[in-house]
Design an enzyme around this catalytic site. Structure first.
Site, PDB file in Angstrom:
ATOM      1  N   HIS A  99       0.879  -1.178   0.000  1.00 38.81           N
ATOM      2  CA  HIS A  99       0.000   0.000   0.000  1.00 38.81           C
ATOM      3  C   HIS A  99       0.914   1.224   0.000  1.00 38.81           C
ATOM      4  CE1 HIS A  99      -2.341  -2.989   2.343  1.00 38.81           C
ATOM      5  NE2 HIS A  99      -3.421  -2.410   1.872  1.00 38.81           N
ATOM      6  N   ASP A 102       2.419   2.005   3.329  1.00 38.41           N
ATOM      7  CA  ASP A 102       3.378   1.043   3.901  1.00 38.41           C
ATOM      8  C   ASP A 102       4.804   1.479   3.644  1.00 38.41           C
ATOM      9  OD1 ASP A 102       1.114  -0.537   4.258  1.00 38.41           O
ATOM     10  OD2 ASP A 102       1.496  -1.751   2.468  1.00 38.41           O
ATOM     11  N   GLU A 230     -10.778  -6.710  -4.698  1.00 36.60           N
ATOM     12  CA  GLU A 230     -10.615  -7.712  -3.645  1.00 36.60           C
ATOM     13  C   GLU A 230     -11.841  -7.718  -2.741  1.00 36.60           C
ATOM     14  OE1 GLU A 230      -6.870  -7.671  -1.478  1.00 36.60           O
ATOM     15  OE2 GLU A 230      -7.890  -8.506   0.269  1.00 36.60           O
ATOM     16  N   GLU A 266      -8.981 -13.446  -1.495  1.00 40.75           N
ATOM     17  CA  GLU A 266      -8.277 -13.777  -0.256  1.00 40.75           C
ATOM     18  C   GLU A 266      -9.009 -14.899   0.483  1.00 40.75           C
ATOM     19  OE1 GLU A 266      -6.823 -10.645   2.384  1.00 40.75           O
ATOM     20  OE2 GLU A 266      -7.396 -11.918   4.068  1.00 40.75           O
ATOM     21  N   ASP A 294      -4.794 -13.679  -2.509  1.00 36.84           N
ATOM     22  CA  ASP A 294      -4.138 -13.349  -1.248  1.00 36.84           C
ATOM     23  C   ASP A 294      -4.125 -14.619  -0.415  1.00 36.84           C
ATOM     24  OD1 ASP A 294      -3.435 -10.809  -1.866  1.00 36.84           O
ATOM     25  OD2 ASP A 294      -4.702  -9.816  -0.375  1.00 36.84           O
ATOM     26  N   ASP A 305     -10.695 -11.435  10.661  1.00 36.56           N
ATOM     27  CA  ASP A 305      -9.678 -11.604   9.632  1.00 36.56           C
ATOM     28  C   ASP A 305      -8.312 -11.787  10.287  1.00 36.56           C
ATOM     29  OD1 ASP A 305      -8.660 -11.534   7.074  1.00 36.56           O
ATOM     30  OD2 ASP A 305      -8.718  -9.351   6.900  1.00 36.56           O
ATOM     31  N   ASP A 307      -5.657 -13.374   9.138  1.00 33.22           N
ATOM     32  CA  ASP A 307      -4.525 -13.299   8.202  1.00 33.22           C
ATOM     33  C   ASP A 307      -3.359 -14.196   8.596  1.00 33.22           C
ATOM     34  OD1 ASP A 307      -5.786 -11.517   6.517  1.00 33.22           O
ATOM     35  OD2 ASP A 307      -4.802  -9.734   7.317  1.00 33.22           O
ATOM     36  N   ASP A 337      -0.741 -12.394   2.028  1.00 31.47           N
ATOM     37  CA  ASP A 337      -1.340 -11.354   2.866  1.00 31.47           C
ATOM     38  C   ASP A 337      -1.551 -12.003   4.232  1.00 31.47           C
ATOM     39  OD1 ASP A 337      -2.594  -9.277   4.009  1.00 31.47           O
ATOM     40  OD2 ASP A 337      -4.186  -9.066   2.530  1.00 31.47           O
TER      41      ASP A 337
HETATM   42  C1  XLS Z   1      -7.616  -6.345   4.389  1.00 39.44           C
HETATM   43  C2  XLS Z   1      -7.172  -6.574   3.031  1.00 39.44           C
HETATM   44  C3  XLS Z   1      -6.088  -5.637   2.526  1.00 39.44           C
HETATM   45  C4  XLS Z   1      -5.964  -5.718   1.016  1.00 39.44           C
HETATM   46  C5  XLS Z   1      -5.191  -4.607   0.413  1.00 39.44           C
HETATM   47  O1  XLS Z   1      -8.347  -7.137   4.966  1.00 39.44           O
HETATM   48  O2  XLS Z   1      -6.780  -7.914   2.937  1.00 39.44           O
HETATM   49  O3  XLS Z   1      -4.878  -5.867   3.151  1.00 39.44           O
HETATM   50  O4  XLS Z   1      -5.392  -6.933   0.611  1.00 39.44           O
HETATM   51  O5  XLS Z   1      -5.653  -3.373   0.783  1.00 39.44           O
HETATM   52 CA    CA Z   2      -5.919  -9.023   1.259  1.00 39.87          CA
HETATM   53 CA    CA Z   3      -7.242  -9.954   5.184  1.00 41.96          CA
END
Ligand code: XLS
Ligand code: CA
Ligand code: CA
Length: 438
Positions: A99, A102, A230, A266, A294, A305, A307, A337
């Protein structure tokens, strides 16, 4: 200077290796079908989780031990770039993603922010001249700053819409400069909390206007990367407009935007939407809109979430099944991700976690490829639908049947011969392949 001095280049050592910092299954040069593992998997490192995330959660401070922790502002941003390219090299990562926020600190105004961004992008561009690591995608963060409280392109505040447009404009310029393969739109604040204060029709029309402007600007500057939406059903917003792939497709088709977009799917977002990962991949694939992935996983015990790095081999196998059937991901890839757990705070955990994810997808690739090569599911499915190959079924498929001829076919029928779907047998078969592929 080395940021990860305890780690040397990660090598493939095979399934029996006891070295934690080695690949057991991911062997980039190994040929699977018509291409190498590296070409199939196109792994990407997510800048935000790997170099920016400090371990902060809603109940606790940052706790990650990172060699750049003592730095601030632009010095910190520059150290992260140096560390990132060392990390990519040691991991042998073909791609990365970021991003805007980032990679460079935000200023008081967009002009100041863009100036910081330019300086860091110059630096990244320089590194990319000698690095093999390419940019899978970049995106604009339009959810963290308080100005996005009511959304970005769907905000009730036109100044915020304009600000968001300017941010994506810059993002597309950066994408073009760095040769990004894709550009991602994730609308974490594009949605609503309550219909009592929301003009949903206007918000969705505005989102479509925004996407159209992005399409136009990309064309104007000659950015030829793939646009990706996404989907995510919720979090941070209660109801997000890009709920899942099916909702996204309906939206794009309504506004004639479907030719310009594919989906970045994702795993954890799929499960939050009440779907499996493979369901979302399948919906995108059969509509010709599977763009990128993702690669992560959620926790079945937690409803948000999380991740996590993907280690569920059944899930990676079924995901790779869809990806192989799609003929690969084209310009897309498997972007991790994913973030290390808060308890995994050592710098080396960043390598351990990526190795776990890369090995898990390498297993998935190999097993899925074997399942396809042996026609295991294809033959079963073809047989299951064989009633459409002849007689009334064929007439339905060929468009020769109507309600009257169909009624005639069944009016006096007494028995309908259904057969078992044998789902347990098929699940056991996938397990058998999983346990014997190596
Ligand atoms: C958040 C998202 C984000 C996107 C990119 O839940 O996964 O990280 O992948 O903005
Ligand atoms: Ca993502
Ligand atoms: Ca996520």
């Amino acid at each position: 200077m080395a940021y990860f001095e305890n780690v040397s280049k990660i090598q493939y050592e095979g399934p029996t290796s006891k070295n934690a910092l080695a690949f057991k299954f991911y062997n980039p040069e190994e040929i699977i079908g018509d291409r190498t593992m590296e070409e199939w998997l196109r792994f990407g490192v997510a800048y935000w989780h790997t170099f920016t995330y400090d371990g902060t959660d809603p109940f606790g401070h940052g706790n990650m031990i990172r060699p750049w922790n003592h730095l601030k502002g632009m010095e910190l941003a520059k150290a992260r770039v140096e560390a990132a390219f060392e990390f990519f090299e040691k991991l042998n990562a073909p791609f990365f993603c970021f991003h805007d926020v980032d990679i460079a600190p935000e200023g008081e105004t967009l002009r100041e922010t863009n100036k910081n961004l330019d300086e860091i992008v110059d630096m990244i561009e320089d590194y990319m001249k000698t690095s093999k690591t390419k940019l899978l995608w970049n995106t604009a963060n339009m959810f963290t700053h308080p100005r996005f409280v009511h959304g970005a392109a769907t905000s009730c505040n036109a100044d915020v819409f304009a600000f968001s447009a300017a941010k994506v404009k810059k993002g597309l310029e950066v994408a073009k400069r760095l040769g990004a393969e894709n550009y991602v739109f994730w609308g974490g604040r594009e949605g609503y909390e309550s219909l009592l204060n929301t003009d949903m029709g206007l918000e969705q029309d505005n989102l479509a206007r925004f996407f159209q402007m992005a399409v136009d600007y990309a064309k104007e500057i000659g950015f030829s990367g793939q646009f990706l939406i996404e989907p995510k059903p919720k979090e941070p917003t209660k109801h997000q407009y890009d709920f899942d792939v099916a909702t996204g497709i309906a939206f794009l088709k309504k506004y004639d935007l479907d030719p310009y977009f594919k989906f970045n799917i994702e795993a954890n977002h799929a499960t939050l939407a009440g779907h499996t990962f493979e369901h979302e991949l399948r919906v995108a694939r059969i509509n010709g809109m599977l763009g990128s992935v993702d690669a992560n996983q959620g926790d079945p015990l937690l409803g948000w979430d999380t991740d996590e790095f993907p280690t569920d081999l059944n899930a990676t196998t079924l995901a790779m099944y869809e990806i192989i059937k799609n003929g690969g991901l084209g310009k897309g890839g498997l972007n991790f991700d994913a973030k290390v757990r808060r308890g995994s705070f050592e710098p080396e955990d960043l390598f351990r976690a990526h190795i776990a994810g890369m090995d898990s997808f390498a297993v998935g690739l190999k097993v899925a490829h074997k399942l396809i090569e042996d026609h295991v599911l294809d033959d079963f499915i073809a047989n299951r639908y064989r009633s459409y190959n002849e007689g009334i079924g064929k007439e339905i498929i060929q468009g020769k049947a109507d309600f009257k001829t169909l009624e005639e076919h069944v009016l006096d029928m007494k028995e309908f011969k259904n057969e078992s779907g044998r789902v347990e047998e098929l699940r056991a078969l996938v397990n058998q392949y999983l346990l014997t592929a190596f």
